[in-house]
Design an enzyme around this catalytic site. Structure first.
Site, PDB file in Angstrom:
ATOM      1  CD  GLN A   1      32.587   1.256 -15.094  1.00 10.56           C
ATOM      2  OE1 GLN A   1      31.659   1.543 -14.873  1.00 10.56           O
ATOM      3  NE2 GLN A   1      34.011   2.082 -15.139  1.00 10.56           N
TER       4      GLN A   1
ATOM      5  CB  ILE B   1      -0.523  -4.302  -7.539  1.00  9.31           C
ATOM      6  CG1 ILE B   1      -0.117  -3.277  -5.774  1.00  9.31           C
ATOM      7  CG2 ILE B   1      -0.741  -5.189  -7.772  1.00  9.31           C
ATOM      8  CD1 ILE B   1      -0.187  -4.764  -5.159  1.00  9.31           C
TER       9      ILE B   1
ATOM     10  CD  GLU C   1      -2.576  -1.075   1.950  1.00 13.84           C
ATOM     11  OE1 GLU C   1      -3.187  -0.603   2.921  1.00 13.84           O
ATOM     12  OE2 GLU C   1      -3.900  -1.672   2.618  1.00 13.84           O
TER      13      GLU C   1
ATOM     14  CD  GLU D   1       8.061 -11.856  -4.662  1.00 13.57           C
ATOM     15  OE1 GLU D   1       8.341 -12.664  -4.242  1.00 13.57           O
ATOM     16  OE2 GLU D   1       7.151 -11.581  -5.742  1.00 13.57           O
TER      17      GLU D   1
END
Length: 408
Positions: free
Chosen positions: A341, A158, A128, A368
């Protein structure tokens, strides 16, 4: 006995997904990334091939493979682009595997079967605006009203939000427990697109994973039948954590694929580009970066394979999956940085894919479970502050599950 060989079945899955990604995703990914568009045709083809139901039992419309096959699919998809590994996390791992474990037979038939067949897309809505790692900080509520729950709240960041058909949403059902931040007051619900009061939108301007849909969900007095409660009231936090054990696994395997992509692209360039009169691959510091990529790839592959083996055995694997997710995502960020790089100025341009790899890798270090959260998890295990208790239903997906009574 330890056997590190993949089975013929695993090799076939790996080959199938690798060829699919090279054929269907690779030719279009630069254009999709530049436009910030999601190709639903590719997702439908993933469904037709069984990729979106790869580790769901055949009786529920899936392909019936194991967790190792799921990890291999994630690695091969992210080798080409993260955006098409993400559905393996939210649709397959976070949503479908959770329904398989916690759902009633009626819920599985109604929601899991079409998801496993790729006919419907599903997502997972926990985060949220003011609650990410701090799960109990969420504000979404679900108030019982006869045979329904009334849901109100906002979810954000989401994946698949604006294209999903089904939503696994977490909300407070006990407002007193919400007040004291007791997570046993959280419950899980299955929502469908089209329910009055449920609206979604897309977030634009992302750093990476631009070919994947990321958005928000608004819930305004959404009436959800009590039959759509997943598990029982108060089990939502357990369900969310169970789901994250599956999702983090797919993120770890996918990040490993990104490391391999960075390694392979860097090796190719190191054998083409010349500076100071010789191939850049002959320069010692370039060799050092290549060697780090190879070491990271081998380490991270072993970590997610171990977690997958534990899942196959039905063993609790929160600690091992957390470690795999943390190490692989951080290593993918390092590999992408080194790849840019090695390419020098060209690495700063979208002429080569390493620029996209660099933008894509950062998301996985955050979602996560941030790297900081996973460090705390690992330290808490070492200190004895955290121990694993068996979760209800931790059998591998192809094993029969004890039937749960319908929600009444």
């Amino acid at each position: 006995m330890i056997d590190f060989r993949l089975t013929e079945e695993h090799l076939a899955v790996e080959k199938m997904v690798r060829e699919f990604a090279a054929r269907e995703i690779a030719p279009r990914i630069k254009e999709l990334d530049e436009k910030g568009e999601t190709d639903l045709t590719i997702l439908r083809k993933m469904g037709e091939l069984g990729i979106l139901g790869i580790c769901i039992p055949e009786e529920y419309g899936g392909a019936g493979f194991d967790y190792i096959a799921l990890g291999l699919a994630c690695e091969e998809l992210e080798y080409v682009d993260t955006a098409f590994r993400v559905p393996m996390s939210v649709h397959v791992a976070l949503n479908s595997l959770t329904l398989l474990t916690w759902g009633t037979e009626e819920q599985k038939q109604r929601y899991l079967v079409p998801q496993a067949k790729g006919e419907k897309l599903a997502t997972y809505a926990l985060t949220e605006p003011n609650a990410g790692s701090d799960v109990v900080g969420m504000q979404t509520t679900a108030i019982r009203d006869g045979d329904h729950y009334i849901l109100n709240g906002e979810k954000v960041w989401i994946s698949l939000a604006d294209i999903a058909d089904h939503f696994l949403v977490f909300a407070w059902t006990d407002l007193e427990k919400k007040r004291v931040r007791d997570h046993s007051g959280i419950s899980a619900f299955i929502l469908e697109r089209g329910m009055p009061g449920l609206t979604t939108g897309t977030i634009h301007g992302k750093l990476g994973i631009r070919a994947g849909n990321t958005g928000w969900i608004s819930l305004q007095d959404v009436r959800v039948p009590k039959e759509n409660l997943l598990g029982y009231e108060g089990e939502g936090f357990k369900i969310a954590m169970f789901a994250l054990d599956q999702g983090r696994y797919t993120v770890a395997a996918g990040a490993t694929g990104l490391i391999r992509a960075c390694r392979d692209a860097s090796v190719r360039y190191a054998l083409e580009r010349r500076t100071f009169g010789k191939l850049i691959g002959e320069h010692q510091l370039v060799k050092e970066m290549l060697a780090e990529m190879e070491a990271d790839y081998q380490i991270c592959r072993l970590l997610w394979l171990r977690a997958g083996w534990m899942k196959n055995m039905g063993l609790r694997n929160t600690r091992e999956t957390s470690l795999a997710k943390w190490i692989a995502t951080v290593a993918s960020e390092r590999a992408a940085s080194n790849a840019v790089q090695i390419y020098g100025a060209y690495g700063y341009s979208n002429e080569y894919p390493v620029e996209r790899f660099y933008r894509n890798c950062k998301g996985a270090v955050i979602y996560e479970g941030t790297r900081e959260i996973h460090k705390l998890i690992q330290a808490d295990y070492l200190l004895g502050f955290r121990t694993d208790k068996p979760l209800r239903c931790t059998l591998p997906p192809w094993e029969p599950k004890p039937e749960r009574e319908s929600v009444g």
